[in-house]
Design an enzyme around this catalytic site. Structure first.
Site, PDB file in Angstrom:
ATOM      1  N   CYS A   1       2.803   1.760   3.179  1.00  0.00           N
ATOM      2  CA  CYS A   1       3.961   0.869   3.251  1.00  0.00           C
ATOM      3  C   CYS A   1       5.129   1.468   2.465  1.00  0.00           C
ATOM      4  O   CYS A   1       6.269   1.436   2.922  1.00  0.00           O
ATOM      5  CB  CYS A   1       3.609  -0.507   2.691  1.00  0.00           C
ATOM      6  SG  CYS A   1       2.215  -1.285   3.528  1.00  0.00           S
TER       7      CYS A   1
ATOM      8  N   CYS B   1       0.833  -1.201   0.000  1.00  0.00           N
ATOM      9  CA  CYS B   1       0.000   0.000   0.000  1.00  0.00           C
ATOM     10  C   CYS B   1       0.876   1.263   0.000  1.00  0.00           C
ATOM     11  O   CYS B   1       2.086   1.191   0.186  1.00  0.00           O
ATOM     12  CB  CYS B   1      -0.906   0.016   1.233  1.00  0.00           C
ATOM     13  SG  CYS B   1      -0.008   0.117   2.796  1.00  0.00           S
TER      14      CYS B   1
END
Length: 76
Positions: free
Chosen positions: A13, A10
């Site tokens: 992240c 994501c």
């Protein structure tokens, strides 16, 4: 030092990975930084929310994206 960024890919992240790279560079330390995107590998750490930061096998933070200064604190 082994640093792992746990997350399924994501944006948060990716942000944690970039903040970690910058923190390591600013501290001038040697570290192996890797992304861990496999759900089974992530669950082995007992992490329930991502992103998470693992330093030398110890989960330092999960479920948020710490800034560079906070990450530096985990690396010292």
């Amino acid at each position: 030092m082994k640093i792992e960024v746990l997350g399924m890919g994501c944006q948060k992240c990716a942000n944690l990975y970039e903040n970690t790279k910058q923190a390591v560079a600013e501290l001038g330390i040697s570290a192996d930084i890797t992304k861990v995107e496999n759900i089974k590998d992530i669950m082995n750490y007992g992490v329930m929310s991502t992103p998470a930061l693992v330093v030398d096998g110890v989960v330092k933070v999960s479920g948020k994206v710490p800034g560079k200064d906070e990450i530096k604190g985990y690396l010292k």
